[in-house]
Design a protein around this motif. Structure first.
Motif, PDB file in Angstrom:
ATOM      1  N   ASN A 101       0.833  -1.203   0.000  1.00 58.33           N
ATOM      2  CA  ASN A 101       0.000   0.000   0.000  1.00 58.33           C
ATOM      3  C   ASN A 101       0.869   1.256   0.000  1.00 58.33           C
ATOM      4  N   TYR A 102       1.937   1.227   0.776  1.00 58.64           N
ATOM      5  CA  TYR A 102       2.831   2.389   0.812  1.00 58.64           C
ATOM      6  C   TYR A 102       3.450   2.617  -0.557  1.00 58.64           C
ATOM      7  N   TYR A 103       3.889   1.542  -1.195  1.00 56.74           N
ATOM      8  CA  TYR A 103       4.483   1.649  -2.538  1.00 56.74           C
ATOM      9  C   TYR A 103       3.478   2.214  -3.531  1.00 56.74           C
ATOM     10  N   ASP A 104       2.266   1.675  -3.527  1.00 61.35           N
ATOM     11  CA  ASP A 104       1.235   2.115  -4.473  1.00 61.35           C
ATOM     12  C   ASP A 104       0.862   3.584  -4.269  1.00 61.35           C
ATOM     13  N   ASN A 105       0.887   4.043  -3.024  1.00 60.92           N
ATOM     14  CA  ASN A 105       0.480   5.417  -2.729  1.00 60.92           C
ATOM     15  C   ASN A 105       1.625   6.430  -2.816  1.00 60.92           C
ATOM     16  N   ASN A 106       2.846   5.935  -3.021  1.00 57.76           N
ATOM     17  CA  ASN A 106       4.002   6.838  -3.050  1.00 57.76           C
ATOM     18  C   ASN A 106       4.953   6.513  -4.199  1.00 57.76           C
ATOM     19  N   LYS A 107       4.387   6.129  -5.336  1.00 60.19           N
ATOM     20  CA  LYS A 107       5.227   5.724  -6.463  1.00 60.19           C
ATOM     21  C   LYS A 107       6.149   6.834  -6.940  1.00 60.19           C
ATOM     22  N   GLU A 108       5.715   8.084  -6.740  1.00 60.46           N
ATOM     23  CA  GLU A 108       6.558   9.197  -7.190  1.00 60.46           C
ATOM     24  C   GLU A 108       7.900   9.207  -6.454  1.00 60.46           C
ATOM     25  N   ALA A 109       7.909   8.644  -5.249  1.00 58.98           N
ATOM     26  CA  ALA A 109       9.156   8.606  -4.479  1.00 58.98           C
ATOM     27  C   ALA A 109      10.145   7.605  -5.055  1.00 58.98           C
ATOM     28  N   PHE A 110       9.659   6.702  -5.882  1.00 61.61           N
ATOM     29  CA  PHE A 110      10.520   5.663  -6.452  1.00 61.61           C
ATOM     30  C   PHE A 110      10.719   5.856  -7.954  1.00 61.61           C
ATOM     31  N   SER A 111      10.392   7.045  -8.436  1.00 61.77           N
ATOM     32  CA  SER A 111      10.496   7.323  -9.868  1.00 61.77           C
ATOM     33  C   SER A 111      11.772   8.073 -10.197  1.00 61.77           C
ATOM     34  N   SER A 112      12.234   7.889 -11.413  1.00 56.60           N
ATOM     35  CA  SER A 112      13.383   8.634 -11.937  1.00 56.60           C
ATOM     36  C   SER A 112      12.887   9.452 -13.116  1.00 56.60           C
ATOM     37  N   PRO A 113      13.171  10.751 -13.152  1.00 50.20           N
ATOM     38  CA  PRO A 113      12.667  11.596 -14.241  1.00 50.20           C
ATOM     39  C   PRO A 113      13.382  11.312 -15.556  1.00 50.20           C
ATOM     40  N   ALA A 114      12.778  11.767 -16.644  1.00 47.58           N
ATOM     41  CA  ALA A 114      13.427  11.685 -17.951  1.00 47.58           C
ATOM     42  C   ALA A 114      14.676  12.560 -17.926  1.00 47.58           C
ATOM     43  N   THR A 115      15.739  12.101 -18.569  1.00 49.77           N
ATOM     44  CA  THR A 115      16.986  12.859 -18.610  1.00 49.77           C
ATOM     45  C   THR A 115      17.564  12.852 -20.027  1.00 49.77           C
ATOM     46  N   ASN A 161      30.727  19.333 -22.726  1.00 48.12           N
ATOM     47  CA  ASN A 161      29.919  18.286 -22.088  1.00 48.12           C
ATOM     48  C   ASN A 161      29.248  18.790 -20.809  1.00 48.12           C
ATOM     49  N   LEU A 162      27.916  18.663 -20.752  1.00 47.31           N
ATOM     50  CA  LEU A 162      27.140  19.070 -19.573  1.00 47.31           C
ATOM     51  C   LEU A 162      26.709  17.871 -18.733  1.00 47.31           C
ATOM     52  N   GLY A 163      27.002  16.670 -19.217  1.00 43.25           N
ATOM     53  CA  GLY A 163      26.580  15.484 -18.507  1.00 43.25           C
ATOM     54  C   GLY A 163      25.090  15.245 -18.640  1.00 43.25           C
ATOM     55  N   GLU A 164      24.549  14.514 -17.687  1.00 47.15           N
ATOM     56  CA  GLU A 164      23.132  14.143 -17.707  1.00 47.15           C
ATOM     57  C   GLU A 164      22.324  15.096 -16.838  1.00 47.15           C
ATOM     58  N   PHE A 165      21.184  15.526 -17.323  1.00 50.20           N
ATOM     59  CA  PHE A 165      20.337  16.424 -16.543  1.00 50.20           C
ATOM     60  C   PHE A 165      18.868  16.163 -16.838  1.00 50.20           C
ATOM     61  N   SER A 166      18.033  16.517 -15.869  1.00 54.92           N
ATOM     62  CA  SER A 166      16.585  16.349 -16.008  1.00 54.92           C
ATOM     63  C   SER A 166      15.929  17.709 -16.131  1.00 54.92           C
ATOM     64  N   LYS A 167      14.628  17.719 -16.339  1.00 58.30           N
ATOM     65  CA  LYS A 167      13.904  18.976 -16.472  1.00 58.30           C
ATOM     66  C   LYS A 167      13.938  19.737 -15.146  1.00 58.30           C
ATOM     67  N   GLY A 168      14.091  21.059 -15.276  1.00 51.15           N
ATOM     68  CA  GLY A 168      14.168  21.896 -14.099  1.00 51.15           C
ATOM     69  C   GLY A 168      15.578  22.256 -13.703  1.00 51.15           C
ATOM     70  N   MET A 169      16.574  21.636 -14.357  1.00 54.57           N
ATOM     71  CA  MET A 169      17.971  21.888 -14.012  1.00 54.57           C
ATOM     72  C   MET A 169      18.615  22.941 -14.907  1.00 54.57           C
ATOM     73  N   MET A 170      18.000  23.209 -16.053  1.00 52.78           N
ATOM     74  CA  MET A 170      18.514  24.201 -16.987  1.00 52.78           C
ATOM     75  C   MET A 170      17.471  25.304 -17.189  1.00 52.78           C
ATOM     76  N   VAL A 171      17.896  26.408 -17.822  1.00 54.90           N
ATOM     77  CA  VAL A 171      16.929  27.469 -18.121  1.00 54.90           C
ATOM     78  C   VAL A 171      15.916  26.918 -19.129  1.00 54.90           C
ATOM     79  N   PRO A 172      14.672  27.404 -19.100  1.00 55.30           N
ATOM     80  CA  PRO A 172      13.582  26.819 -19.901  1.00 55.30           C
ATOM     81  C   PRO A 172      13.875  26.687 -21.391  1.00 55.30           C
ATOM     82  N   GLU A 173      14.447  27.717 -22.019  1.00 58.59           N
ATOM     83  CA  GLU A 173      14.683  27.672 -23.467  1.00 58.59           C
ATOM     84  C   GLU A 173      15.681  26.570 -23.830  1.00 58.59           C
ATOM     85  N   PHE A 174      16.730  26.471 -23.034  1.00 56.31           N
ATOM     86  CA  PHE A 174      17.747  25.449 -23.270  1.00 56.31           C
ATOM     87  C   PHE A 174      17.162  24.058 -23.057  1.00 56.31           C
ATOM     88  N   GLU A 175      16.427  23.928 -21.970  1.00 51.73           N
ATOM     89  CA  GLU A 175      15.817  22.645 -21.616  1.00 51.73           C
ATOM     90  C   GLU A 175      14.860  22.156 -22.695  1.00 51.73           C
TER      91      GLU A 175
END
Length: 248
Positions: A101-115, A161-175
């Motif tokens: 139940n905890y897993y089902d109700n908190n899946k966002e805590a176990f997610s990795s964003p697109a990068t 090289n900027l490495g790996e990054f997800s949304k929210g880490m760069m300025v909007p236009e670049f992202e």
């Protein structure tokens, strides 16, 4: 299993059980290093010194002093407190259903964003960006070399090289440009508050969620800690009501 006597000091036997007990007091990661014969001999010598000094302490009457009695009282209190806590928490459990139940109700805590993994070249003007792109496109220079030659970003020393990054880490236009770019294809100049960028994306990783089986043991341990903490707090409130507490 035979409890082999390893030494006799001041009339007291030092056994393999005594040696195992002292090894168990060390952190788990150090215990393996204490299993060789040289280390064991050093520990046995340590146990021998304990016995000899203990015998000497009794001989000069330290065990009759008030300091000794107060120390023993404190040690006794620590031991019985530890035992009482262990007894209170012994029956605290977590069911498989609670974990799921905890897993089902908190899946966002176990997610990795697109990068994305990307490189870029930063220059002051659009014209400079277009000229750099043309040089790279016609094979006059590699993207990495162009970054070292033209880019004003500190990443120029790593070929942009900027490495790996997800949304929210760069300025909007670049992202936006980076996440929409085709892998391996240089973008058109992208304007941001810093200047004009040429971006090339080397890899993209989709957003993902760890499976229940991957995180089950971690969730169980976390819930167990939470339940133990709750039980401990409840028990303290009950005992405070039973025995009384006056805070000054």
């Amino acid at each position: 299993m035979e409890n082999k006597v390893l030494a006799v000091a001041a009339g007291n036997e030092i056994t393999e059980k005594d040696l195992s007990a002292i090894i168990s007091r060390y952190p788990q990661e150090q215990r393996a290093t204490l299993q060789n014969e040289v280390q064991k001999k050093q520990l046995i010598e340590q146990l021998i010194s304990f016995e000899l000094m203990s015998k000497f302490g009794k001989e000069i009457g330290l065990n009759e002093t008030q300091e000794y009695k107060e120390a023993m009282e404190n040690i006794s209190k620590e031991v019985i407190t530890s035992m009482a806590i262990n007894k209170v928490l012994a029956d605290v459990t977590v069911t498989d259903e609670e974990v799921k139940n905890y897993y089902d109700n908190n899946k966002e805590a176990f997610s990795s964003p697109a990068t994305v993994s990307a490189r870029h070249i930063l220059v002051e003007t659009e014209e400079e960006a277009k000229n750099a792109k043309e040089e790279i496109s016609n094979g006059s220079i590699s993207f990495g070399d162009a970054a070292m030659k033209y880019s004003t970003c500190p990443s120029n020393q790593q070929g942009g090289n900027l490495g790996e990054f997800s949304k929210g880490m760069m300025v909007p236009e670049f992202e936006e440009a980076a996440f929409n770019a085709e892998i391996g294809k240089i973008t058109e100049p992208v304007k941001t508050q810093f200047g004009y960028h040429l971006i090339v994306v080397d890899a993209k990783n989709e957003a993902s969620v760890k499976s229940f089986e991957e995180v089950k043991s971690n969730v169980l341990n976390e819930l167990l800690k939470q339940n133990q903490h709750t039980k401990y707090d409840q028990m303290l409130k009950e005992l405070e009501g039973k025995y009384g507490v006056e805070r000054k």
